[in-house]
Design a protein around this motif. Structure first.
Motif, mmCIF file in Angstrom:
data_model
loop_
_atom_site.group_PDB
_atom_site.id
_atom_site.type_symbol
_atom_site.label_atom_id
_atom_site.label_comp_id
_atom_site.label_asym_id
_atom_site.label_seq_id
_atom_site.Cartn_x
_atom_site.Cartn_y
_atom_site.Cartn_z
ATOM 1 N N ASN A 90 -3.701 4.970 -4.001
ATOM 2 C CA ASN A 90 -4.802 5.644 -4.273
ATOM 3 C C ASN A 90 -3.932 7.283 -4.634
ATOM 4 O OD1 ASN A 90 -6.727 3.129 -3.735
ATOM 5 N ND2 ASN A 90 -6.201 3.866 -1.795
ATOM 6 N N VAL B 93 -2.652 -1.275 -9.083
ATOM 7 C CA VAL B 93 -4.271 -1.180 -8.212
ATOM 8 C C VAL B 93 -4.740 0.380 -7.634
ATOM 9 C CG1 VAL B 93 -5.875 -2.752 -6.821
ATOM 10 C CG2 VAL B 93 -3.899 -3.860 -7.369
ATOM 11 N N SER B 94 -6.028 0.539 -8.363
ATOM 12 C CA SER B 94 -6.190 1.961 -7.659
ATOM 13 C C SER B 94 -8.100 1.717 -7.596
ATOM 14 C CB SER B 94 -5.777 2.801 -8.631
ATOM 15 O OG SER B 94 -5.907 4.444 -7.790
ATOM 16 N N PHE C 9 0.590 -1.579 -0.215
ATOM 17 C CA PHE C 9 -0.575 0.351 0.420
ATOM 18 C C PHE C 9 1.148 0.929 0.318
ATOM 19 C CE2 PHE C 9 -3.025 -2.978 1.369
ATOM 20 C CZ PHE C 9 -3.924 -3.135 0.480
ATOM 21 N N LEU D 103 -9.278 -9.291 -5.503
ATOM 22 C CA LEU D 103 -6.758 -9.267 -5.181
ATOM 23 C C LEU D 103 -6.649 -10.215 -6.056
ATOM 24 C CD1 LEU D 103 -5.008 -7.340 -4.544
ATOM 25 C CD2 LEU D 103 -5.782 -6.878 -2.248
ATOM 26 N N PHE E 128 -0.376 -1.106 -4.314
ATOM 27 C CA PHE E 128 -1.583 0.049 -4.302
ATOM 28 C C PHE E 128 -1.521 1.148 -4.510
ATOM 29 C CE2 PHE E 128 -5.585 -1.852 -3.398
ATOM 30 C CZ PHE E 128 -7.012 -1.431 -3.625
#
Length: 398
Positions: A120, A155-156, A96, A380, A118
């Protein structure tokens, strides 16, 4: 599967970033994966078996001093991560991303462990203060670029970030995936409105509009306060409950006084997560607004929580917000920062309690069916390359 998770979130704090990490960790552990978590040591003691759902933490001690804290965590987490990877030999690292925290990149290179990144937010849009100084921001942005280029997958929670990485950094589309936030329907449950109001000592006969979350510029709460002045003309007993706190609170309090809305707006303050469903349950409807300060909208965790609590939602028009709400039949979409449009949407649901109830029930049914954290964990797993049992949940407006 042996999964190692890395983050820079204070997991004992009920913020959006920490909840995302915790919920993914718990969902993966519940699906029988062996999960270890490298994270900052919490300020207060936590029940690890409950908080992390059986996942095992590797706490990294760090002094919480401005400027020095990120550097200390970088050094401490690099050592902890390397030793854990050497000992545990994970199949994959779930990283993350936090700006500047590149210990996973070093360790994955040294120990040849694949990782899923990940992301964001982007440093160019997120960093402030000394970290927002152009040379430092540029260095951190370049580190993220290298990390994304070497990841097994990126991934977002929103499509805009992977699309930007594809265009600007040449990340292959096949390695990009959108996995939105989810909700735990056992924690966010529908509450009886009358019972919730008795418990919270609220007037049983008033109309309550709820907001639960942080007070930040992109939440557009000033527009919500302005809209209350119009709503009160048609519904004099309407009350806005602002549950939470944040950087815009002083400005909001001043605006409430300026508009003479002291009897229409209540600043509840922060509440424990297990109290959220009661405040949502006491509300007739809830609000989630999005002000486009950045080019990517993110994904509002509070929206999923409102839906799980079976309350209709008034949301800003756009993908992942108002468009999603209308697709699910769970509320009303309103135009951007248009005060009149927002007031009309709020008044519409106050005037139509039966329709509002049906919308709330539709939202609850939708999230239980396809938008739980377990469903997100299945998505995931597909990114990790696991053949999961059962179909992949449909991602509405992803």
């Amino acid at each position: 599967m042996n999964i190692l998770v890395y983050c820079d979130e204070e997991l004992s704090v009920a913020g959006g970033g920490s909840r995302q990490v915790v919920e993914f960790v718990r969902a993966l552990a519940a699906r029988s994966h062996a999960v270890r978590v490298v994270a900052p040591k919490p300020r207060r003691q936590v029940d690890e078996s409950v908080a992390l759902g059986g996942a095992r933490p590797v706490w990294v001690r760090t002094l919480r001093l401005p400027v020095f804290r990120p550097l200390m965590y970088l050094a401490g987490s690099a050592v902890a991560l390397f030793l854990t990877m050497w000992r545990e030999k994970p199949d994959v690292l779930l990283w993350f991303d936090s700006p500047g925290q590149i210990a996973p990149l070093w360790c994955s290179r040294l120990l040849h462990c694949p990782y899923v990144l990940f992301v964001n937010g982007l440093p160019a849009a997120e960093l402030t203060g000394v970290w927002g100084w152009a040379p430092i921001r540029g260095l951190i942005q370049r580190a993220l670029r290298v990390s994304a280029q070497q990841a097994r997958a990126v991934v977002s929670v929103c499509r805009e970030i992977p699309h930007w990485m594809q265009r600007e950094w040449g990340i292959e589309a096949a390695r990009c995936r959108v996995i939105r936030n989810g909700v735990d329907p056992a924690a966010c449950v529908p509450r009886d409105k009358a019972e919730a109001r008795r418990r919270l000592r609220l007037n049983p006969d008033r109309s309550y509009i709820g907001f639960v979350g942080g007070f930040f510029p992109w939440h557009g709460l000033d527009t919500l306060v302005e809209a209350m002045a119009l709503v009160r003309r048609e519904h004099p007993d309407a009350m806005l409950l602002l549950v939470g706190d944040g950087q815009t609170r002083p400005t909001l309090e001043a605006l409430v006084r300026q508009r003479g809305l002291e009897n229409a707006v209540t600043f509840v303050g922060r509440v424990a997560f297990d109290e959220v469903s009661w405040w949502v349950g006491a509300s007739d409807l809830c609000v989630v607004l999005h002000r486009p300060i950045r080019f990517y909208p993110g994904d509002s965790m509070k929206l999923w929580e409102y839906l799980a609590c079976a309350r209709p939602v008034v949301a800003t028009a756009g993908a992942g917000y108002g468009d999603l709400i209308e697709t699910l039949g769970a509320g009303v979409s309103v135009q951007g920062e248009d005060v009149s449009s927002l007031a009309a949407g709020l008044s519409r649901l106050i005037r139509s309690p039966e329709a509002a109830t049906r919308m709330g029930q539709a939202g609850r049914a939708a999230v239980v069916d396809a938008h739980t954290w377990e469903a997100r964990a299945v998505e995931l797993e597909r990114v990790f390359g696991i053949q999961s049992v059962g179909p992949l949940p449909e991602r509405v407006c992803a």
